[in-house]
Design an enzyme around this catalytic site. Structure first.
Site, mmCIF file in Angstrom:
data_model
loop_
_atom_site.group_PDB
_atom_site.id
_atom_site.type_symbol
_atom_site.label_atom_id
_atom_site.label_comp_id
_atom_site.label_asym_id
_atom_site.label_seq_id
_atom_site.Cartn_x
_atom_site.Cartn_y
_atom_site.Cartn_z
ATOM 1 N N ARG A 170 22.316 -47.180 47.690
ATOM 2 C CA ARG A 170 21.743 -48.470 47.300
ATOM 3 C C ARG A 170 22.784 -49.560 47.504
ATOM 4 O O ARG A 170 23.948 -49.400 47.118
ATOM 5 C CB ARG A 170 21.304 -48.438 45.829
ATOM 6 C CG ARG A 170 20.314 -49.532 45.449
ATOM 7 C CD ARG A 170 20.096 -49.588 43.951
ATOM 8 N NE ARG A 170 21.261 -50.151 43.281
ATOM 9 C CZ ARG A 170 21.900 -49.566 42.277
ATOM 10 N NH1 ARG A 170 21.500 -48.386 41.819
ATOM 11 N NH2 ARG A 170 22.955 -50.143 41.734
ATOM 12 N N GLU A 181 28.085 -54.613 46.164
ATOM 13 C CA GLU A 181 28.646 -53.269 46.143
ATOM 14 C C GLU A 181 27.630 -52.257 46.657
ATOM 15 O O GLU A 181 26.447 -52.566 46.840
ATOM 16 C CB GLU A 181 29.094 -52.875 44.738
ATOM 17 C CG GLU A 181 27.986 -52.819 43.712
ATOM 18 C CD GLU A 181 28.516 -52.479 42.323
ATOM 19 O OE1 GLU A 181 28.475 -51.286 41.978
ATOM 20 O OE2 GLU A 181 28.944 -53.391 41.602
ATOM 21 N N TYR A 206 19.360 -50.148 31.571
ATOM 22 C CA TYR A 206 19.008 -48.811 31.096
ATOM 23 C C TYR A 206 18.253 -48.767 29.773
ATOM 24 O O TYR A 206 17.722 -47.717 29.412
ATOM 25 C CB TYR A 206 20.276 -47.964 30.953
ATOM 26 C CG TYR A 206 21.004 -47.795 32.260
ATOM 27 C CD1 TYR A 206 20.428 -47.083 33.309
ATOM 28 C CD2 TYR A 206 22.248 -48.363 32.469
ATOM 29 C CE1 TYR A 206 21.087 -46.933 34.518
ATOM 30 C CE2 TYR A 206 22.909 -48.217 33.674
ATOM 31 C CZ TYR A 206 22.326 -47.502 34.691
ATOM 32 O OH TYR A 206 22.969 -47.363 35.888
ATOM 33 N N GLY A 231 21.151 -44.293 40.458
ATOM 34 C CA GLY A 231 20.416 -43.786 39.318
ATOM 35 C C GLY A 231 19.016 -43.334 39.690
ATOM 36 O O GLY A 231 18.382 -43.890 40.589
ATOM 37 N N SER A 253 27.497 -48.818 36.896
ATOM 38 C CA SER A 253 26.553 -49.026 35.790
ATOM 39 C C SER A 253 26.954 -50.181 34.877
ATOM 40 O O SER A 253 26.685 -50.169 33.680
ATOM 41 C CB SER A 253 26.399 -47.740 34.960
ATOM 42 O OG SER A 253 25.748 -46.751 35.705
#
Length: 312
Positions: free
Chosen positions: A261, A276, A223, A282, A157
């Site tokens: 993902r 990555e 976010y 999420g 994140s």
């Protein structure tokens, strides 16, 4: 390239038994995980699944020992939710769970070891330096050449990520490194398009090209901001086929399974570069896998069902 997902394998919610939606925990990604978990829980219940939320692994273990759940939808981002610890626990208890197993989870939680696997398979990823505790960040940056990113090897994140354009920008990263106990990754910055490819049951979903309003896709852009653009599919024709193929190869090379993902950059000179893998992506209102699934006619509730049915 197919524009459709296969038929559902299961249409009876009772087949899942009672489902724990694992969220929250005590990692740096707790807030995002709680948001994802609430959404997943509501979606499963909307389709008749007998599901309850559980906050953190100790509470889950107590509930499993009491026989309250038959399977786990893992949406615990970061830490033990993605590093193989939870997966090993659930395997030992014989409890089915969503996402990758022990090896894929543990490996991809470590960005440095993931890159080593990709390089051994001949897959493209930016040059990097491993930074153990006490490493000289200035010397590493000189070897790689500016600009670079500095990031923890085992966080997600965009937590603790520093964009370093010149030596003057290294000071915050050096201060962070002095206080951080884990290993850091310094990676050559890729100048070009930022893309991501969701994986669902062995199928690469349409890519998404991310266009933040600011200079880069940081925590705020992911976010909080509402002005980030998400273009899906992110590429066209052969380029789209190539990025989906690369994402699947990278996913399988890292022993991942179920869903996840793969983040990719398209360098102006070097082409596609793997960044990555996220094994518990999420599922918030800003998240990317639901956006990609929607391009194939799969709404949020159906996506959650498809992830869960992989545990049967």
């Amino acid at each position: 390239m197919s524009g459709r997902l296969p038929a559902l394998r299961c249409t009876d919610a009772a087949a899942f038994g009672r489902v724990a939606v694992l969220m929250g925990g005590d990692t740096s990604e707790r807030a995002v995980s709680l948001d994802s978990g609430r959404n997943v829980l509501a979606a499963l219940r909307s389709r008749g699944v007998d599901a309850d939320g559980v906050d953190g692994v100790p509470a889950l273990l107590d509930a499993l020992q009491a026989g309250r759940f038959q399977r786990v939808f893992n949406i615990l981002h970061g830490g033990v939710g993605e590093n193989g610890v939870l997966q090993g626990l659930l395997q030992a208890l014989g409890v089915p769970f969503t996402g990758s197993g022990v090896l894929g989870s543990a490996l991809t939680m470590d960005k440095i070891r993931t890159k080593q696997v990709w390089l051994s398979e001949g897959l493209p990823t930016p040059r990097y330096e491993r930074l153990p505790k006490g490493a000289d960040l200035r010397a590493a940056a000189d070897r790689l050449g500016y600009p670079v990113f500095v990031k923890p090897s085992g966080e997600g994140s965009s937590v603790g990520v520093f964009r370093v354009l010149s030596e003057a920008d290294l000071v915050p990263a050096i201060d962070f490194a002095a206080a951080y106990d884990g290993e850091l990754l310094m990676e050559q910055m890729v100048r070009g398009d930022e893309l991501t490819v969701g994986i669902l049951g062995g199928i690469a979903l349409p890519s998404i090209r991310i266009v933040p309003a600011g200079e880069w896709y940081d925590y705020h852009a992911k976010y909080i901001a509402d002005d980030t653009q998400y273009l899906c599919p992110g590429l066209e024709g052969d380029d789209e086929a190539d990025i989906r193929d690369l994402a699947l190869r990278a996913f399988h090379a890292a022993a991942c399974s179920g869903w996840g993902r793969v983040d990719v950059m398209r360098d102006r000179e070097r082409g596609l570069q793997l960044i990555e893998i996220n094994t518990a992506p999420g599922m918030t209102g800003h998240s990317l896998v639901p956006k990609a699934a929607a391009q194939l006619g799969c709404d949020y509730a159906e996506l959650c069902w498809r992830v869960l049915e992989q545990t049967l």
